[in-house]
Design an enzyme around this catalytic site. Structure first.
Site, PDB file in Angstrom:
ATOM      1  N   ARG A  44      28.879  29.964  36.941  1.00  9.46           N
ATOM      2  CA  ARG A  44      27.656  29.568  37.651  1.00  9.46           C
ATOM      3  C   ARG A  44      26.745  30.770  37.806  1.00  9.46           C
ATOM      4  O   ARG A  44      27.188  31.917  37.746  1.00  9.46           O
ATOM      5  CB  ARG A  44      27.961  28.986  39.036  1.00  9.46           C
ATOM      6  N   ASP A  53      27.542  31.576  51.988  1.00  3.19           N
ATOM      7  CA  ASP A  53      28.503  30.452  51.944  1.00  3.19           C
ATOM      8  C   ASP A  53      29.615  30.613  52.976  1.00  3.19           C
ATOM      9  O   ASP A  53      29.945  29.669  53.700  1.00  3.19           O
ATOM     10  CB  ASP A  53      29.066  30.203  50.521  1.00  3.19           C
ATOM     11  N   GLY A 152      33.713  39.950  35.562  1.00  2.00           N
ATOM     12  CA  GLY A 152      33.137  41.009  36.401  1.00  2.00           C
ATOM     13  C   GLY A 152      31.625  41.029  36.349  1.00  2.00           C
ATOM     14  O   GLY A 152      30.997  41.996  36.744  1.00  2.00           O
ATOM     15  N   SER A 156      30.991  34.183  38.102  1.00  2.00           N
ATOM     16  CA  SER A 156      32.129  33.351  38.494  1.00  2.00           C
ATOM     17  C   SER A 156      33.101  33.048  37.368  1.00  2.00           C
ATOM     18  O   SER A 156      33.537  31.912  37.209  1.00  2.00           O
ATOM     19  CB  SER A 156      31.652  32.023  39.078  1.00  2.00           C
ATOM     20  N   SER A 157      33.443  34.074  36.627  1.00  2.00           N
ATOM     21  CA  SER A 157      34.488  33.864  35.622  1.00  2.00           C
ATOM     22  C   SER A 157      35.772  33.415  36.309  1.00  2.00           C
ATOM     23  O   SER A 157      36.529  32.609  35.762  1.00  2.00           O
ATOM     24  CB  SER A 157      34.721  35.149  34.834  1.00  2.00           C
ATOM     25  N   ASP A 221      31.339  29.030  44.472  1.00  4.61           N
ATOM     26  CA  ASP A 221      31.591  29.105  43.031  1.00  4.61           C
ATOM     27  C   ASP A 221      32.442  27.931  42.565  1.00  4.61           C
ATOM     28  O   ASP A 221      32.195  27.332  41.519  1.00  4.61           O
ATOM     29  CB  ASP A 221      32.293  30.421  42.689  1.00  4.61           C
TER      30      ASP A 221
END
Ligand code: GLA
Length: 428
Positions: A44, A53, A152, A156-157, A221
């Site tokens: 994302r 959040d 990194g 949002s890996s 995420d």
């Protein structure tokens, strides 16, 4: 545009099909048989609403056309083999054992596998697998994962891996175990049931990140990866996790660019947790449960650091809502101004930017045709997000890399991302 920050080809729905084919092929080469199940979960980019959040505030992310794809078949050895094909690493685990020991076993896993195994196990628990696998039968699987979400990079890996792992489990267990649709003829009820599954899944994935990977992240995420919708941003009210889909401008009018600073962020390193702790302390000092309950006013009970953090959170929440109004009014100049204000607040008050991200934002924002720019994600490196006309994108891709190198001595990568659908999965 088909280059990702990270340098791989990816974008668009056909990009996903190619990626799935390629992943299935690699599975075949590795295991000598065809995979049976697949799950593809997007990363994302957050348009605005950073570090809000976990303060029960507002965020506006969109799922992007970069994915983690996992394919799997039943294991033949009685144990599961998890393969991260991008980095050529694998680990053998017993899911039955992990379901019992849960995150107590995390320390035995390599870093990448904590996200994948953690999410698979937490999802199994979420769906009712109890100790020793009562309730839901715990499968052993050979899994091969690839990802086009740069690691990194603040895109949002990790949520993409978690969500793919969780949906892979759902695909293996089947729709009935997941309860996605009660088989009702009422489309509204089915949509509600599907949303409940998405939320439960996101919470399971967040639990994996908290407990297995040790990152005390919010839920943005994981929600974005599950709820994403092509052409839309997601206005999430993190107080109750309600989600409104907000149409984004068409790509011929404005494109969303991601510029990777090349500085790798590591949220596990402690600064992220520190910010969370400051916010928690500030809320306690003000006698409220979360900073969502605060607006401008008397913050006399706070120290200087707490005041800076609260000022960021309160002003950022307001900016998200104003940005959504501006998007609805098609006022992209206003959206862009709010993005730059957001960046300045993250830089000066929340202090999670870095010189490289500041340089990108400054250079981008000064380019004609750019509406706005800001750092995106947790910060301390990773990516900036830019909203620009297609023409300005052409200019930036010619000028920004040289300008960035002159200022920072580093290389940056620049590419467009498209707002995409959330995770999908099932039989291949
Ligand atoms: C990371 C976390 C999210 C969110 C952002 C900052 O991406 O995973 O939950 O807190 O940082 O907005």
């Amino acid at each position: 545009m088909s280059e990702t920050p990270g340098g791989r080809e990816a974008g668009g729905a056909d990009g996903l099909e190619r990626l799935i084919d390629d992943t299935a092929r690699r599975f075949g080469a590795r295991f000598g048989r065809e995979p049976v199940w697949v799950a593809s979960a997007p990363g994302r980019v957050n348009l605005i609403g950073e570090h809000t959040d976990y303060n029960a505030g507002f965020v506006l992310p969109m799922a992007i056309d970069r994915w983690c794809v996992c394919v799997a078949a039943s294991a033949t050895s009685g144990k599961s083999l998890l393969v991260a094909a991008d980095i050529d690493r694998s680990v053998e685990v017993s899911l039955a054992d992990l379901v019992v020991r849960r995150h107590a076993a995390a320390a035995e896993l390599p870093a990448w596998a904590k996200y994948l195994a953690g999410a698979m196990v937490e999802r199994l628990h979420g769906l009712g697998a109890e100790s020793g696998g009562r309730g839901v039968a715990v499968p052993e699987l050979d899994v091969l994962a690839v990802s086009t979400v740069p690691v990194g990079g603040g895109l949002s890996s990790s949520a993409a891996i978690e969500t793919a792992g969780a949906v892979l489990i759902e695909a293996v267990l089947g729709a009935e175990a997941v309860g996605e649709s009660a088989g009702s003829r009422n489309a509204g009820a089915d949509a509600t049931a599907a949303d409940a599954v998405r939320l439960a899944r996101a919470l399971d994935c967040q639990r994996a990140e908290h407990r297995w990977a040790g990152v005390p992240c919010g839920l943005m995420d994981q929600l974005a990866s599950s709820f994403g919708q092509a052409g839309h941003g997601l206005l999430i009210d993190c107080r109750d996790n309600t989600i409104e889909r907000v149409p984004l401008p068409s790509p011929d009018r404005a494109v969303v660019l991601v510029v990777n600073s090349g500085v790798r962020h590591a949220l596990a390193s402690g600064e992220y947790a520190k910010r969370r702790a400051v916010c928690r302390g500030a809320a306690a000092a003000l006698g409220v449960r979360t900073l969502r309950e605060i607006d401008t006013g008397a913050w006399g009970a706070l120290d200087a650091e707490q005041i800076r953090c609260v000022r960021h959170v309160v002003s950022e929440n307001a900016r998200v809502l104003r940005a959504v109004e501006a998007l609805r009014a098609d006022d992209l100049e206003a959206v862009g101004r709010l993005m730059v204000e957001s960046h300045n607040s993250l830089r000066d008050d929340y202090r999670v930017s870095c010189a490289e991200l500041d340089a990108i934002v400054e250079m981008a924002a000064a380019t004609p045709g750019v509406f706005g720019a800001r750092m995106t994600g947790g910060g301390f490196g990773g990516c900036a997000v830019v909203l620009a006309t297609p023409e300005a994108y052409e200019t930036l891709s010619r000028t920004l890399p040289d300008g960035y190198r002159a200022r920072t001595g580093r290389a940056c990568e620049i590419g467009t991302v498209r707002a995409s659908d959330g995770v999908s999965g099932g039989l291949l």
